[in-house]
Write an enzyme that holds these catalytic residues in place. Structure first.
Site, PDB file in Angstrom:
ATOM      1  N   ASP A  21       1.080  -1.634  -0.121  1.00  0.00           N
ATOM      2  CA  ASP A  21       0.071   0.036  -0.254  1.00  0.00           C
ATOM      3  C   ASP A  21       0.909   1.161  -0.102  1.00  0.00           C
ATOM      4  O   ASP A  21       1.626   0.778   0.704  1.00  0.00           O
ATOM      5  CB  ASP A  21      -0.541   0.426   1.364  1.00  0.00           C
ATOM      6  CG  ASP A  21      -2.107   0.787   1.048  1.00  0.00           C
ATOM      7  OD1 ASP A  21      -2.268   1.405   0.064  1.00  0.00           O
ATOM      8  OD2 ASP A  21      -3.176   0.963   2.362  1.00  0.00           O
ATOM      9  N   HIS A  38       2.905   4.116  -9.083  1.00  0.00           N
ATOM     10  CA  HIS A  38       2.411   1.997  -9.046  1.00  0.00           C
ATOM     11  C   HIS A  38       4.342   1.669 -10.049  1.00  0.00           C
ATOM     12  O   HIS A  38       4.474   0.570  -9.444  1.00  0.00           O
ATOM     13  CB  HIS A  38       1.292   1.622  -9.863  1.00  0.00           C
ATOM     14  CG  HIS A  38       0.103   2.384  -9.243  1.00  0.00           C
ATOM     15  ND1 HIS A  38       0.216   2.108  -8.204  1.00  0.00           N
ATOM     16  CD2 HIS A  38      -1.129   3.010  -9.514  1.00  0.00           C
ATOM     17  CE1 HIS A  38      -1.527   2.414  -7.719  1.00  0.00           C
ATOM     18  NE2 HIS A  38      -2.032   2.755  -8.985  1.00  0.00           N
ATOM     19  N   LEU A 132      11.140 -20.004  -4.957  1.00  0.00           N
ATOM     20  CA  LEU A 132       9.958 -19.555  -4.584  1.00  0.00           C
ATOM     21  C   LEU A 132       8.612 -19.899  -5.203  1.00  0.00           C
ATOM     22  O   LEU A 132       8.367 -19.547  -6.654  1.00  0.00           O
ATOM     23  CB  LEU A 132      10.814 -18.083  -4.103  1.00  0.00           C
ATOM     24  CG  LEU A 132       8.906 -16.683  -4.109  1.00  0.00           C
ATOM     25  CD1 LEU A 132       9.212 -17.126  -2.565  1.00  0.00           C
ATOM     26  CD2 LEU A 132       9.896 -15.589  -4.540  1.00  0.00           C
TER      27      LEU A 132
HETATM   28  C1  IPE Z   1      -5.339  -3.058  -0.899  1.00  0.00           C
HETATM   29  O1  IPE Z   1      -5.178  -1.141  -1.082  1.00  0.00           O
HETATM   30  C2  IPE Z   1      -5.385  -3.207  -2.137  1.00  0.00           C
HETATM   31  C3  IPE Z   1      -4.078  -3.818  -2.984  1.00  0.00           C
HETATM   32  C4  IPE Z   1      -2.760  -3.480  -1.966  1.00  0.00           C
HETATM   33  C5  IPE Z   1      -4.132  -3.747  -3.836  1.00  0.00           C
HETATM   34  P1  IPE Z   1      -6.119   0.038  -0.943  1.00  0.00           P
HETATM   35  O2  IPE Z   1      -5.127   0.510  -0.854  1.00  0.00           O
HETATM   36  O3  IPE Z   1      -6.964  -0.490  -1.857  1.00  0.00           O
HETATM   37  O4  IPE Z   1      -6.644  -0.453   0.336  1.00  0.00           O
HETATM   38  P2  IPE Z   1      -8.146   0.692   0.627  1.00  0.00           P
HETATM   39  O5  IPE Z   1      -8.866   0.586  -0.061  1.00  0.00           O
HETATM   40  O6  IPE Z   1      -7.515   1.683   1.126  1.00  0.00           O
HETATM   41  O7  IPE Z   1      -8.688  -0.493   2.452  1.00  0.00           O
HETATM   42  C1  IPE Z   2      -1.337   0.392  -3.289  1.00  0.00           C
HETATM   43  O1  IPE Z   2      -0.759   1.530  -3.513  1.00  0.00           O
HETATM   44  C2  IPE Z   2      -1.904   0.387  -4.444  1.00  0.00           C
HETATM   45  C3  IPE Z   2      -2.774  -0.782  -4.884  1.00  0.00           C
HETATM   46  C4  IPE Z   2      -4.121  -0.835  -4.117  1.00  0.00           C
HETATM   47  C5  IPE Z   2      -3.118  -1.045  -6.764  1.00  0.00           C
HETATM   48  P1  IPE Z   2      -2.499   2.997  -3.622  1.00  0.00           P
HETATM   49  O2  IPE Z   2      -2.402   3.264  -4.733  1.00  0.00           O
HETATM   50  O3  IPE Z   2      -3.327   2.007  -2.645  1.00  0.00           O
HETATM   51  O4  IPE Z   2      -1.732   3.749  -2.464  1.00  0.00           O
HETATM   52  P2  IPE Z   2      -2.148   4.559  -1.781  1.00  0.00           P
HETATM   53  O5  IPE Z   2      -2.907   4.001  -0.264  1.00  0.00           O
HETATM   54  O6  IPE Z   2      -3.635   5.380  -2.561  1.00  0.00           O
HETATM   55  O7  IPE Z   2      -1.503   5.867  -1.594  1.00  0.00           O
HETATM   56 MG    MG Z   3      -3.916   1.938  -0.315  1.00  0.00          MG
END
Ligand code: IPE
Ligand code: IPE
Ligand code: MG
Length: 253
Positions: A21, A38, A132
């Site tokens: 995240d 990303h 792995l």
């Molecule tokens: C969870 O992250 C999904 C992934 C890391 C792919 P999100 O950023 O989407 O989660 P929420 O919605 O903040 O809980």
């Molecule tokens: C995690 O990073 C990647 C995915 C959920 C695909 P986020 O895109 O959720 O990044 P934040 O949480 O908005 O910073």
């Molecule tokens: Mg996120």
């Protein structure tokens, strides 16, 4: 002694699950577009996969795209799908060379055809590998997985293939996407959120949780090692008392 050497190889988790995240916030802090975050996140994925293989972790599950992530702006969703295809294309030979076996969990059929094709080829190519196990959670929803398991069980019962009295924890597990994998002992979430976001709800029943404020694009090998060292300091009691664990008694297991 370096950080890596301080890891007790006899106390390694077999399976580490990560919620990657913070890509968006990492990019925003730099005045960049979320998609840039990303792209940077892929560099961390590469480093963490290599580190897990090197350390001897047997299963690594990465939450790459949740079922709920389909609700993001269409441009971001498209960019993520494109990044997935390009990354698999670019990395698969190296993964194969490193004896990594690729698996996918989630609603595979909901992914764009091109992603399915690329992933199927990558899984086929690496299917005989013995190093792995890299599990990508894509279009993944734990509640959907559990509901689907219930539906498949009902169908098997209706077809006379399964008796209701044979439904138990062991047989139930076989209906989950993760039937071939042990449960994760360690779950890591980056970027300072303290939630599971519909991730492996059944499988994480006894996992140790590790949260860090570090955003995913900054999470590298040294951060993984810190998480592993932290895990190794925990006492996993599974309902018993600390005294029982320390004297290694086996009563009432
Ligand atoms: C969870 O992250 C999904 C992934 C890391 C792919 P999100 O950023 O989407 O989660 P929420 O919605 O903040 O809980
Ligand atoms: C995690 O990073 C990647 C995915 C959920 C695909 P986020 O895109 O959720 O990044 P934040 O949480 O908005 O910073
Ligand atoms: Mg996120």
């Amino acid at each position: 002694m370096g950080l890596l050497e301080s890891i007790d190889l006899n106390k390694l988790p077999k399976h580490v699950a990560i919620i990657m995240d913070g890509n968006g916030r990492w990019a925003k802090e730099r005045g960049e577009d979320r998609v840039f975050g990303h792209h940077q996140g892929v560099i961390s994925v590469r480093e963490i996969v290599n580190a897990c293989a090197e350390i001897g972790i047997q299963y690594l599950t990465l939450y790459a795209f949740s079922a709920e992530n389909w609700n993001r702006p269409v441009e971001e969703v498209n960019a993520l799908m494109e990044l997935l295809v390009n990354t698999i294309r670019k990395e698969i030979d190296e993964l194969d060379k490193n004896n990594v076996k690729l698996h996918i969990i989630g609603d595979f059929a909901s992914l764009p055809a091109i992603c399915q094709k690329e992933l199927n080829e990558a899984m086929e190519l690496t299917s005989k590998n013995t190093g792995l196990n890299l599990v990508l959670a894509l279009s993944y929803s734990s509640r959907q997985e559990i509901a689907e398991a219930a539906r498949k069980i009902a169908m098997d019962v209706a077809a006379g293939k399964l008796k209701p009295e044979d439904i138990n924890e062991n047989s139930f597990k076989n209906y989950l996407y993760t039937s071939e994998f042990p449960d994760p002992e360690l779950m890591i979430r980056t970027s300072g959120e303290f939630r599971v976001s519909n991730y492996l709800l059944y499988q994480l029943a006894y996992a140790e949780f590790y949260f860090t404020n570090t955003h995913w694009p900054d999470f590298r090998k040294k951060d993984l090692i810190e998480a592993l060292l932290n895990y190794q300091q925990r006492e996993r009691r599974f309902g018993k008392t600390s005294e029982q664990i320390q004297t290694n008694t086996t009563q009432h297991v």
